[in-house]
Design a protein around this motif. Structure first.
Motif, PDB file in Angstrom:
ATOM      1  N   VAL A 165       0.838  -1.201   0.000  1.00  0.00           N
ATOM      2  CA  VAL A 165       0.000   0.000   0.000  1.00  0.00           C
ATOM      3  C   VAL A 165       0.875   1.254   0.000  1.00  0.00           C
ATOM      4  CG1 VAL A 165      -1.617   1.358   1.409  1.00  0.00           C
ATOM      5  CG2 VAL A 165      -2.038  -1.073   1.030  1.00  0.00           C
ATOM      6  N   THR A 166       1.916   1.255   0.820  1.00  0.00           N
ATOM      7  CA  THR A 166       2.826   2.404   0.889  1.00  0.00           C
ATOM      8  C   THR A 166       3.533   2.619  -0.448  1.00  0.00           C
ATOM      9  OG1 THR A 166       3.162   2.042   3.249  1.00  0.00           O
ATOM     10  CG2 THR A 166       4.801   3.389   2.123  1.00  0.00           C
ATOM     11  N   LEU A 167       4.029   1.532  -1.048  1.00  0.00           N
ATOM     12  CA  LEU A 167       4.696   1.637  -2.340  1.00  0.00           C
ATOM     13  C   LEU A 167       3.744   2.207  -3.389  1.00  0.00           C
ATOM     14  CD1 LEU A 167       7.114   1.032  -4.245  1.00  0.00           C
ATOM     15  CD2 LEU A 167       6.074  -1.210  -4.631  1.00  0.00           C
ATOM     16  N   ALA A 168       2.527   1.709  -3.415  1.00  0.00           N
ATOM     17  CA  ALA A 168       1.544   2.176  -4.401  1.00  0.00           C
ATOM     18  C   ALA A 168       1.233   3.664  -4.221  1.00  0.00           C
ATOM     19  CB  ALA A 168       0.263   1.348  -4.300  1.00  0.00           C
ATOM     20  N   GLU A 169       1.021   4.088  -2.990  1.00  0.00           N
ATOM     21  CA  GLU A 169       0.721   5.504  -2.724  1.00  0.00           C
ATOM     22  C   GLU A 169       1.866   6.403  -3.167  1.00  0.00           C
ATOM     23  OE1 GLU A 169      -0.098   5.645   1.469  1.00  0.00           O
ATOM     24  OE2 GLU A 169      -2.139   4.874   1.219  1.00  0.00           O
ATOM     25  N   LEU A 170       3.093   6.054  -2.767  1.00  0.00           N
ATOM     26  CA  LEU A 170       4.256   6.872  -3.114  1.00  0.00           C
ATOM     27  C   LEU A 170       4.476   6.916  -4.623  1.00  0.00           C
ATOM     28  CD1 LEU A 170       6.735   5.713  -0.324  1.00  0.00           C
ATOM     29  CD2 LEU A 170       5.575   7.924  -0.473  1.00  0.00           C
ATOM     30  N   THR A 171       4.349   5.764  -5.274  1.00  0.00           N
ATOM     31  CA  THR A 171       4.584   5.684  -6.716  1.00  0.00           C
ATOM     32  C   THR A 171       3.570   6.510  -7.497  1.00  0.00           C
ATOM     33  OG1 THR A 171       5.532   3.471  -6.489  1.00  0.00           O
ATOM     34  CG2 THR A 171       4.737   4.090  -8.674  1.00  0.00           C
ATOM     35  N   VAL A 172       2.299   6.324  -7.211  1.00  0.00           N
ATOM     36  CA  VAL A 172       1.253   7.024  -7.962  1.00  0.00           C
ATOM     37  C   VAL A 172       1.315   8.531  -7.693  1.00  0.00           C
ATOM     38  CG1 VAL A 172      -1.253   7.252  -8.237  1.00  0.00           C
ATOM     39  CG2 VAL A 172      -0.197   4.983  -8.182  1.00  0.00           C
ATOM     40  N   ASN A 173       1.599   8.935  -6.469  1.00  0.00           N
ATOM     41  CA  ASN A 173       1.752  10.366  -6.172  1.00  0.00           C
ATOM     42  C   ASN A 173       2.907  10.971  -6.971  1.00  0.00           C
ATOM     43  OD1 ASN A 173      -0.424  10.545  -4.422  1.00  0.00           O
ATOM     44  ND2 ASN A 173       0.805  10.149  -2.607  1.00  0.00           N
ATOM     45  N   GLN A 174       4.021  10.240  -7.064  1.00  0.00           N
ATOM     46  CA  GLN A 174       5.174  10.749  -7.814  1.00  0.00           C
ATOM     47  C   GLN A 174       4.853  10.830  -9.303  1.00  0.00           C
ATOM     48  OE1 GLN A 174       7.890  11.954  -6.236  1.00  0.00           O
ATOM     49  NE2 GLN A 174       8.580  12.681  -8.226  1.00  0.00           N
ATOM     50  N   LEU A 175       4.169   9.834  -9.836  1.00  0.00           N
ATOM     51  CA  LEU A 175       3.786   9.875 -11.258  1.00  0.00           C
ATOM     52  C   LEU A 175       2.887  11.079 -11.545  1.00  0.00           C
ATOM     53  CD1 LEU A 175       3.044   6.093 -11.916  1.00  0.00           C
ATOM     54  CD2 LEU A 175       4.897   7.454 -12.926  1.00  0.00           C
ATOM     55  N   ALA A 176       1.994  11.380 -10.637  1.00  0.00           N
ATOM     56  CA  ALA A 176       1.099  12.539 -10.805  1.00  0.00           C
ATOM     57  C   ALA A 176       1.887  13.840 -10.732  1.00  0.00           C
ATOM     58  CB  ALA A 176       0.000  12.513  -9.739  1.00  0.00           C
ATOM     59  N   GLN A 177       2.836  13.923  -9.801  1.00  0.00           N
ATOM     60  CA  GLN A 177       3.678  15.135  -9.684  1.00  0.00           C
ATOM     61  C   GLN A 177       4.472  15.402 -10.950  1.00  0.00           C
ATOM     62  OE1 GLN A 177       6.145  14.797  -6.211  1.00  0.00           O
ATOM     63  NE2 GLN A 177       4.538  15.496  -4.825  1.00  0.00           N
ATOM     64  N   GLU A 178       4.877  14.309 -11.610  1.00  0.00           N
ATOM     65  CA  GLU A 178       5.682  14.458 -12.820  1.00  0.00           C
ATOM     66  C   GLU A 178       4.815  14.472 -14.092  1.00  0.00           C
ATOM     67  OE1 GLU A 178       9.281  12.165 -12.955  1.00  0.00           O
ATOM     68  OE2 GLU A 178       9.437  12.147 -10.774  1.00  0.00           O
ATOM     69  N   ASN A 179       3.494  14.632 -13.908  1.00  0.00           N
ATOM     70  CA  ASN A 179       2.536  14.770 -15.013  1.00  0.00           C
ATOM     71  C   ASN A 179       2.515  13.592 -15.980  1.00  0.00           C
ATOM     72  OD1 ASN A 179       1.530  17.306 -14.174  1.00  0.00           O
ATOM     73  ND2 ASN A 179       3.365  18.269 -15.016  1.00  0.00           N
ATOM     74  N   LEU A 180       2.762  12.396 -15.462  1.00  0.00           N
ATOM     75  CA  LEU A 180       2.647  11.208 -16.289  1.00  0.00           C
ATOM     76  C   LEU A 180       1.248  10.618 -16.214  1.00  0.00           C
ATOM     77  CD1 LEU A 180       6.142   9.757 -15.495  1.00  0.00           C
ATOM     78  CD2 LEU A 180       5.329  10.423 -17.755  1.00  0.00           C
ATOM     79  N   ILE A 181       0.525  10.968 -15.155  1.00  0.00           N
ATOM     80  CA  ILE A 181      -0.884  10.596 -14.998  1.00  0.00           C
ATOM     81  C   ILE A 181      -1.613  11.795 -14.430  1.00  0.00           C
ATOM     82  CG2 ILE A 181      -0.448   8.127 -14.670  1.00  0.00           C
ATOM     83  CD1 ILE A 181      -0.861   8.594 -11.639  1.00  0.00           C
ATOM     84  N   LYS A 182      -2.953  11.724 -14.412  1.00  0.00           N
ATOM     85  CA  LYS A 182      -3.768  12.828 -13.863  1.00  0.00           C
ATOM     86  C   LYS A 182      -3.446  13.041 -12.400  1.00  0.00           C
ATOM     87  CE  LYS A 182      -7.678  11.156 -16.407  1.00  0.00           C
ATOM     88  NZ  LYS A 182      -9.025  10.728 -16.329  1.00  0.00           N
TER      89      LYS A 182
END
Length: 182
Positions: A165-182
């Motif tokens: 869960v922690t890995l998923a939260e950190l990963t998806v938040n970082q992808l969003a910060q870098e504008n790779l996802i919404k």
């Protein structure tokens, strides 16, 4: 993020945990899928597209890419355990001694032993601490090029679920910060 490519927002992602441990694969893929879906991304687990089989080999890469392209996915996210280290260390016990002669139990062996033994000597023990090294990659389906990569460490996680869960939260938040996802 790969500096040679222009950022784009991925909207349809296949999540693939690269492990032969079915429980770990299912847990990691589910948690990553959940985090992506919470951001409005259509995400599918690879375990649903390619269920485990009797053979130990994963799906053929060409078959995998064909299925992913045929279903109009625009990205593949992989999560892989790169390495695992185990460190064993000794945790010393607690020792204490204070002679007190005025109590009744002090003059007799049974009373003395029963009172002091549990408090004087608390034996030490050995413990194992594990460190897991993980790599998460995001690939563009059309070009098959790596778009984003992150390496992380997890130190003696209390459970696979909590670490996932922690890995998923950190990963998806970082992808969003870098504008790779919404």
């Amino acid at each position: 993020m790969n500096p040679e490519i222009s950022a784009r927002n991925y909207e349809k992602v296949v999540v693939a945990a690269l492990t032969d441990n079915i429980r770990a694969r299912q847990t990691v893929e589910t948690d990553m899928q959940t985090q992506l879906q919470q951001r409005g991304i259509e995400a599918t687990r690879s375990i649903d597209m390619f269920p485990p089989t009797v053979s130990q080999k994963g799906p053929d890469v060409n078959m995998l890419l064909k299925k992913v392209k045929d279903q109009n996915y625009d990205a593949i996210m992989t999560v892989a355990l790169l390495d695992e280290e185990t460190e064993t260390r000794y945790v010393p016990g607690a020792y204490g001694y204070t002679p007190i002669t005025r109590f009744g139990w002090y003059g007799r062996f049974r009373g003395y032993y029963t009172y002091w033994y549990p408090t004087i000597y608390d034996p030490g023990y050995y413990t194992e601490e594990k460190t897991y090294f993980l790599e998460t990659n995001l690939y563009d389906v059309a070009t098959e090029n790596l778009q984003w990569s992150a390496q992380s460490q997890s130190h003696s996680p209390a459970s696979l679920r909590k670490a996932s869960v922690t890995l998923a939260e950190l990963t998806v938040n970082q992808l969003a910060q870098e504008n790779l996802i919404k």
